[in-house]
Structure formats: C-alpha cells, structure tokens
Scaffold this motif. Structure first.
Motif, PDB file in Angstrom:
ATOM      1  N   ASP A  46      36.527  50.820  49.296  1.00 19.01           N
ATOM      2  CA  ASP A  46      35.648  51.995  49.414  1.00 19.01           C
ATOM      3  C   ASP A  46      34.169  51.638  49.320  1.00 19.01           C
ATOM      4  O   ASP A  46      33.387  52.248  48.580  1.00 19.01           O
ATOM      5  CB  ASP A  46      35.995  53.032  48.341  1.00 19.01           C
ATOM      6  CG  ASP A  46      37.419  53.556  48.485  1.00 19.01           C
ATOM      7  OD1 ASP A  46      37.901  53.635  49.637  1.00 19.01           O
ATOM      8  OD2 ASP A  46      38.037  53.867  47.451  1.00 19.01           O
ATOM      9  N   GLY A  47      33.762  50.613  50.070  1.00 19.43           N
ATOM     10  CA  GLY A  47      32.344  50.269  50.141  1.00 19.43           C
ATOM     11  C   GLY A  47      31.781  49.622  48.890  1.00 19.43           C
ATOM     12  O   GLY A  47      30.590  49.787  48.596  1.00 19.43           O
ATOM     13  N   ALA A  48      32.613  48.880  48.166  1.00 19.28           N
ATOM     14  CA  ALA A  48      32.132  48.189  46.966  1.00 19.28           C
ATOM     15  C   ALA A  48      32.988  46.964  46.708  1.00 19.28           C
ATOM     16  O   ALA A  48      34.202  46.978  46.922  1.00 19.28           O
ATOM     17  CB  ALA A  48      32.170  49.117  45.753  1.00 19.28           C
ATOM     18  N   THR A  49      32.339  45.907  46.229  1.00 19.60           N
ATOM     19  CA  THR A  49      33.122  44.750  45.797  1.00 19.60           C
ATOM     20  C   THR A  49      33.884  45.131  44.529  1.00 19.60           C
ATOM     21  O   THR A  49      33.344  45.811  43.650  1.00 19.60           O
ATOM     22  CB  THR A  49      32.210  43.546  45.496  1.00 19.60           C
ATOM     23  OG1 THR A  49      31.220  43.933  44.535  1.00 19.60           O
ATOM     24  CG2 THR A  49      31.529  43.034  46.743  1.00 19.60           C
ATOM     25  N   VAL A  50      35.119  44.690  44.440  1.00 23.13           N
ATOM     26  CA  VAL A  50      35.912  44.937  43.228  1.00 23.13           C
ATOM     27  C   VAL A  50      36.397  43.627  42.612  1.00 23.13           C
ATOM     28  O   VAL A  50      37.015  43.637  41.552  1.00 23.13           O
ATOM     29  CB  VAL A  50      37.108  45.878  43.523  1.00 23.13           C
ATOM     30  CG1 VAL A  50      36.608  47.269  43.895  1.00 23.13           C
ATOM     31  CG2 VAL A  50      38.000  45.322  44.622  1.00 23.13           C
ATOM     32  N   GLY A  51      36.106  42.522  43.274  1.00 27.88           N
ATOM     33  CA  GLY A  51      36.451  41.215  42.742  1.00 27.88           C
ATOM     34  C   GLY A  51      35.815  40.131  43.586  1.00 27.88           C
ATOM     35  O   GLY A  51      35.898  40.173  44.820  1.00 27.88           O
ATOM     36  N   VAL A  52      35.133  39.182  42.954  1.00 28.69           N
ATOM     37  CA  VAL A  52      34.462  38.096  43.674  1.00 28.69           C
ATOM     38  C   VAL A  52      34.870  36.765  43.049  1.00 28.69           C
ATOM     39  O   VAL A  52      34.726  36.562  41.840  1.00 28.69           O
ATOM     40  CB  VAL A  52      32.931  38.236  43.627  1.00 28.69           C
ATOM     41  CG1 VAL A  52      32.272  37.067  44.366  1.00 28.69           C
ATOM     42  CG2 VAL A  52      32.485  39.568  44.217  1.00 28.69           C
ATOM     43  N   GLY A  53      35.382  35.864  43.877  1.00 27.81           N
ATOM     44  CA  GLY A  53      35.708  34.511  43.438  1.00 27.81           C
ATOM     45  C   GLY A  53      34.810  33.540  44.169  1.00 27.81           C
ATOM     46  O   GLY A  53      34.795  33.519  45.400  1.00 27.81           O
ATOM     47  N   ALA A  54      34.035  32.746  43.421  1.00 27.06           N
ATOM     48  CA  ALA A  54      33.008  31.911  44.055  1.00 27.06           C
ATOM     49  C   ALA A  54      33.062  30.463  43.601  1.00 27.06           C
ATOM     50  O   ALA A  54      33.384  30.174  42.446  1.00 27.06           O
ATOM     51  CB  ALA A  54      31.626  32.481  43.725  1.00 27.06           C
ATOM     52  N   GLY A  55      32.757  29.560  44.534  1.00 23.22           N
ATOM     53  CA  GLY A  55      32.459  28.175  44.208  1.00 23.22           C
ATOM     54  C   GLY A  55      33.592  27.349  43.647  1.00 23.22           C
ATOM     55  O   GLY A  55      33.353  26.371  42.944  1.00 23.22           O
ATOM     56  N   GLN A  56      34.811  27.698  43.973  1.00 22.21           N
ATOM     57  CA  GLN A  56      35.942  26.933  43.460  1.00 22.21           C
ATOM     58  C   GLN A  56      36.375  25.839  44.438  1.00 22.21           C
ATOM     59  O   GLN A  56      36.167  25.946  45.640  1.00 22.21           O
ATOM     60  CB  GLN A  56      37.115  27.872  43.175  1.00 22.21           C
ATOM     61  CG  GLN A  56      36.804  28.918  42.123  1.00 22.21           C
ATOM     62  CD  GLN A  56      36.323  28.298  40.817  1.00 22.21           C
ATOM     63  OE1 GLN A  56      37.000  27.462  40.228  1.00 22.21           O
ATOM     64  NE2 GLN A  56      35.130  28.700  40.384  1.00 22.21           N
ATOM     65  N   MET A  57      36.994  24.815  43.891  1.00 24.26           N
ATOM     66  CA  MET A  57      37.457  23.708  44.728  1.00 24.26           C
ATOM     67  C   MET A  57      38.659  24.126  45.568  1.00 24.26           C
ATOM     68  O   MET A  57      38.906  23.575  46.635  1.00 24.26           O
ATOM     69  CB  MET A  57      37.813  22.506  43.869  1.00 24.26           C
ATOM     70  CG  MET A  57      36.610  21.851  43.178  1.00 24.26           C
ATOM     71  SD  MET A  57      35.882  22.886  41.892  1.00 24.26           S
ATOM     72  CE  MET A  57      37.128  22.682  40.605  1.00 24.26           C
ATOM     73  N   SER A  58      39.412  25.121  45.084  1.00 28.91           N
ATOM     74  CA  SER A  58      40.590  25.616  45.795  1.00 28.91           C
ATOM     75  C   SER A  58      40.402  27.087  46.142  1.00 28.91           C
ATOM     76  O   SER A  58      39.950  27.874  45.312  1.00 28.91           O
ATOM     77  CB  SER A  58      41.841  25.454  44.913  1.00 28.91           C
ATOM     78  OG  SER A  58      42.910  26.261  45.369  1.00 28.91           O
ATOM     79  N   ARG A  59      40.774  27.448  47.361  1.00 31.51           N
ATOM     80  CA  ARG A  59      40.681  28.848  47.785  1.00 31.51           C
ATOM     81  C   ARG A  59      41.655  29.723  46.985  1.00 31.51           C
ATOM     82  O   ARG A  59      41.380  30.886  46.717  1.00 31.51           O
ATOM     83  CB  ARG A  59      40.974  28.941  49.296  1.00 31.51           C
ATOM     84  CG  ARG A  59      40.539  30.239  49.940  1.00 31.51           C
ATOM     85  CD  ARG A  59      40.421  30.071  51.438  1.00 31.51           C
ATOM     86  NE  ARG A  59      39.413  29.068  51.749  1.00 31.51           N
ATOM     87  CZ  ARG A  59      38.112  29.295  51.761  1.00 31.51           C
ATOM     88  NH1 ARG A  59      37.653  30.489  51.495  1.00 31.51           N
ATOM     89  NH2 ARG A  59      37.267  28.324  52.045  1.00 31.51           N
ATOM     90  N   LEU A  64      38.973  48.669  58.143  1.00 29.59           N
ATOM     91  CA  LEU A  64      38.069  47.896  58.997  1.00 29.59           C
ATOM     92  C   LEU A  64      36.640  47.948  58.471  1.00 29.59           C
ATOM     93  O   LEU A  64      35.934  46.931  58.449  1.00 29.59           O
ATOM     94  CB  LEU A  64      38.132  48.412  60.436  1.00 29.59           C
ATOM     95  CG  LEU A  64      37.285  47.636  61.450  1.00 29.59           C
ATOM     96  CD1 LEU A  64      37.720  46.165  61.495  1.00 29.59           C
ATOM     97  CD2 LEU A  64      37.389  48.266  62.837  1.00 29.59           C
ATOM     98  N   ALA A  65      36.213  49.139  58.030  1.00 27.99           N
ATOM     99  CA  ALA A  65      34.865  49.268  57.467  1.00 27.99           C
ATOM    100  C   ALA A  65      34.723  48.383  56.229  1.00 27.99           C
ATOM    101  O   ALA A  65      33.709  47.682  56.049  1.00 27.99           O
ATOM    102  CB  ALA A  65      34.575  50.721  57.119  1.00 27.99           C
ATOM    103  N   ASP A  66      35.737  48.386  55.380  1.00 22.73           N
ATOM    104  CA  ASP A  66      35.685  47.557  54.171  1.00 22.73           C
ATOM    105  C   ASP A  66      35.800  46.063  54.496  1.00 22.73           C
ATOM    106  O   ASP A  66      35.198  45.226  53.815  1.00 22.73           O
ATOM    107  CB  ASP A  66      36.799  47.963  53.208  1.00 22.73           C
ATOM    108  CG  ASP A  66      36.469  49.219  52.399  1.00 22.73           C
ATOM    109  OD1 ASP A  66      35.277  49.616  52.384  1.00 22.73           O
ATOM    110  OD2 ASP A  66      37.384  49.804  51.802  1.00 22.73           O
TER     111      ASP A  66
END
Length: 538
Positions: free
Chosen positions: A439-452, A416-418
């Motif tokens: 654990d309180g850190a991003t480990v993967g970011v996907g941005a700005g794509q036409m498809s989720r 829940l915290a994450d």
C-alpha cells in the motif's frame, strides 16, 4: 627530458612593486587595487578590469602599453606576450635572466591577480556550445601557471577571498610577501587551474559522447572542512564542482549545526531516493540511516507519507535523515521532530514548518529549490588503490522499463503499483537488496548482505519487529510485494519472500535458473515481473 635546476635559492621576502590585475570576477577588485596603490604598488591591468580600476580614479597602466601591442581578436590575445611572461618567469637572481630582461626592456611583475573566465558557470547554466568554448580561458591560466611556477619571486592570487590576507601580509612585512605565503598561493593556483582543466575536459567528453576518455580528471572547490570523516580519526573536506543538480551540494542550510561527512553522504542518498517520486503524483518521504533507506512512504500528504515511512522501522529511524519530494509543511514537520532526526532535506519549507523545526536548534534543515531528475546522466566516482573507478549514473527508471510478466498469474493493479514502488526503492538500497512494500510503503528492507536469502530474511524479521512494536498481530509483509535488485540465482530467496507473505515479485531476471524460480512462483500462485535491468549498489 627534465630541465636541470641552477639551484638559485629563493629569497624569503620579495617587495611588491608592480602588480598585474586581470579578473573575470570583479568582486572586491576596486578596493583591492586602491589598497595596493596606497602601498605604492604600480598597477597594470587589462580590458574590463583596467576600465573598472580607472573609473574609480585609480592610476593604472593598460597592458597594451606594456606589450606595445593592442588587444586583438575580441580580447583573446592580450597578455600572451614576452613583456608579460618574461616579467612573470624571470629568475631575478639569475644574471642571464636579468641580462635578458635588460636587453628586451622587460620589467618584473611581483604580484599577479587573476581569476578565470566563468567556464563552469556557463557550462552548468546550459550555455550553447559556442558560448561554452568562448569561456575557455587561455591567457588567464597561462599567467596563473607562470606566476605559480616562479613563486620564488611572484605571488599569484586566484581567489578574491584572499585579497584581505594579501593586504594584511603586505602591511605586516612592510610591502613584501614571504616565501611561505607565496608557496601557499602557488599551491592554490595550481589546484585552481587543475580543477578548471578538469571541468573543460569533462565537458568535452560529455559533449562528444566519449564514455571513457583516455585521461580522466575531476576537480572541485572546497566548500567546507569537515570536523572529521566517517570516523573521528579521519580528516575530510566537502568539495563542489559547480553542477546545479538539486541536492545537498546546492542546498541552502536554513538552520542547525554544521553537516558532518556522514550527514552529507546520507542526505545525498535520501534526496536522490525521493527524486524517484513525482511530486505531482504523490507526496513521498524517505528516511535514511547509514546510506540505506529504513523507511519510504507515498501518500496524498507528506504527513501521511512520513507516518508510513516511519512505521517500517521506527527503531532505525532514530538519528536518521528525512527527505521529502514536496515543500515541507507544518503538519509533516510536527511529526518529524517527534523523533530525533539529524537532517531534513526538501525542495522548500513553509514558514510554519521552519518555525516548528527552529525549536530543535541542532536539527539541520536544507532546502534545494527542486528535485534531482533520476534520468539525468552523470558520473559516480570511487577510489581504489592506485586509481579511480568511474561509471555512469544509474538512470534506469522503472516507469521507463518494459516489464514482462513471466508467471501464470499477472499482478493486480495494486500489486503492480507497489511493485514499481518497491523497485524504485531497491535501486537505492545497498546490494544484496530486498524490499517489501504494501500500500505505497516499505514494510521491510534487507540491505547489504552477502546472500540474497539473508537479505530477504532480515527484511522479514525487521517487518515482524515493527509489527510487534505497533501492536499488529502479524507482520505487514503478509500480502505485500517484494523487489530484488538483482535476479534470484536460486529459488530459495524467492521461497523466503513467499514465506514472509509476499504475493508478487519484481526482479531483473536473467539467471540460468530463471525457469526454476518461475516454476516456484507458479507453484505458490504468486505473480512475477521481470524488468531486464539490474540495480546493484555497492
């Protein structure tokens, strides 16, 4: 109905024999008045301006002696008089105007020096309603606009920063000002009154809760001319509107070369993101590249938070922007400067941290004195062909949302915290946004794509690349949680996140196929939480 012009040509050089000075900001006023007097200019002034000039031993005529009428109503009425405005608006080469001046005893005014009541400052400093209204200038803008309209004969100065240029022009032209110079002053004057009225109308809309006023205006003062815009062939300028929201516009730049257009855009994005994290609860660091976070970390110290943020995507962090939610200390600064960084922005920086950063002479260091409150209302403006799109700022904060568990399994306390962390970050990622957190850190970011689905796969791929670079046997998305800025329209996006190793999901919900998506989550034994709020960011 338009007013026809008599087509009387404007003279090039106009001698300045008589000047009216009426200013709120008295910076440089006495020195300017003294210089004008030495050039043989007769001075007229009002209220506090007249007192300041006279106190310096400079001869000045009170405007009441010109109008034959005293200042009344606490100074609200002093220059609104034909003896003043006739002197400003008269076309000196029009026989009918000249005859009217002689008939009514009106003398021409060749130079007007006016800066306005500090409405913007009072508004943004938190003044109450009566105080703000009292600082709406009436006579000042009237004189400014009259003088600017009649720039064929009158020079209007609205900025103390222009005093030196005016005096230099007068000396070069033996006491006269050129038409080209008067035109430039007039253009600046109309821009000033436009920005002033924009601030007033914007405040009224805010004070009266008028979300979409019939007419909308925005204004600002040029803070810096950029070397170029997003690309070298584009010109750009940075304007400020007086809003005291902590950020790049209000920050002090302690060192480094001039900020570029892209630097300002990305730095704003970075600082708004870390503003989502309470500095009393934890240290947070965001690394931004091209307006998207490539890593965000939360820990007990900034050093640890930065390490977490950097580990998410160390390749993209090269040449990025770093934002912190606490005073930058030496330990964090030592690690940050190991990677080429364009800008660091923080509420403050210790002397030790400043000394470390000083070794990188081009690295910009900005301190703001505080954090932006993500709950504070405001507006976001975007230009489109033929108009403006204006919307309220996204002030939805995950801690203020009613989270609904929709799966058979509820998230654990750590999950829940994450999940909350991930949704905070997703709010600041370009849509379609997918954010994996562990654990309180991003480990993967996907941005700005036409498809989720593509965003989910890209985030997982970047997580795998980061893991391989760090020597891990498997990507950190294994055992992570995932946030989506909008609902999953189909189960495929969720399945992609599950395949990456996510064990819990946070998303707005609201799809026609929510039941299908929830069933897929239950089939894989993962927890899912609905927020009821979407965070599209285009």
């Amino acid at each position: 109905m338009a007013v026809a012009s008599k087509k009387i040509p404007a003279p090039d050089l106009v001698p300045v024999r008589r000047a009216l000075l009426s200013v709120s900001d008295k910076t440089g006023l006495v020195e300017f008045a003294k210089a004008l007097q030495e050039l043989g200019v007769t001075l007229i002034s009002t209220g506090g301006s007249a007192k300041a000039i006279a106190a310096a031993g400079i001869t000045v005529t009170d405007v009441s002696d010109v109008t034959g009428f005293p200042e009344i109503m606490d100074g609200r009425v002093k220059t609104l008089h034909p003896a003043v405005h006739g002197g400003l608006l008269a076309v000196r080469d029009d026989p009918e105007h000249v005859e009217a001046m002689h008939a009514h005893g009106i003398e021409g005014i060749d130079l007007v020096v006016v800066n306005l009541y500090p409405f913007e400052e009072v508004r943004f400093s938190g003044g109450d309603y009566p105080s703000i209204v009292e600082n709406i200038d009436i006579g000042g803008p009237a004189m400014v606009r009259a003088s600017a309209k009649n720039h064929a004969y009158v020079a209007i100065v609205t900025d103390p920063g222009d005093y030196a240029a005016v005096l230099n022009a007068l000396e070069m032209n033996t006491g006269s000002l050129s038409l080209d110079f008067r035109k430039k002053l007039a253009a600046k004057a109309f821009a000033r009154t436009a920005a002033y009225d924009a601030a007033i109308s914007g405040w009224f809309a805010e004070a009266l809760d008028i979300e979409q006023p019939a007419w909308r205006a925005f204004g600002g003062k040029l803070e810096a001319v950029m070397r170029y815009g997003e690309n070298p062939h584009q010109s750009a300028g940075f304007y400020i509107n007086g809003d005291k929201r902590p950020g790049v516009a209000t920050a002090r730049q302690l060192q480094g070369k001039q900020l570029s257009y892209n630097n300002i855009n990305d730095t704003d994005a970075a600082f708004e993101l870390v503003g989502e994290f309470d500095p009393e609860a934890s240290a947070a660091v965001a690394i931004i590249k091209h307006a998207n976070p490539c890593g965000v970390g939360e820990a007990a110290t900034l050093k640890e938070a930065y390490a977490k943020a950097l580990a998410c995507d160390p390749v993209s962090a090269f040449g990025g922007i770093v934002a912190t939610n606490r005073t930058l200390d030496a330990e964090a600064a030592e690690d940050i400067v190991k990677t080429f960084t364009e800008v660091i922005i923080a509420p403050d920086a210790t002397q030790e941290a400043q000394a470390i950063i000083a070794a990188k002479k081009n690295l910009r260091l900005l301190v703001t004195g505080g954090l932006p409150d993500p709950r504070t209302p405001g507006h976001v403006v975007k230009s489109v062909a033929g108009g403006l799109l204006v919307q309220s700022r996204d002030i939805a904060v995950v801690d203020g949302l009613e989270l609904k568990v929709v799966t058979k399994r509820a998230p654990t306390e750590q999950e829940l915290a994450d999940l909350k962390f991930a949704f905070r970050v997703a709010k600041h990622v370009k849509s379609n946004a997918i954010v994996y957190v562990r654990d309180g850190a991003t480990v993967g970011v996907g941005a700005g794509q036409m498809s989720r689905v593509d965003s989910s796969r890209i985030a997982a791929r970047k997580a795998l690349d980061a893991a391989e670079a760090a020597g891990h046997s498997e990507p950190l998305t294994k055992g992570s949680v995932v946030a989506s800025d909008a609902f999953f329209p189909f189960a495929d996006g969720l399945i992609s996140a599950i395949e990456a190793g996510a064990t819990a999901v946070i998303q707005p919900g609201g799809s026609m196929r929510d039941d299908e998506v929830i069933a897929a989550a239950d089939a894989h034994g993962i927890a899912m939480v609905f927020t009821g709020v979407r965070h599209f960011r285009h």
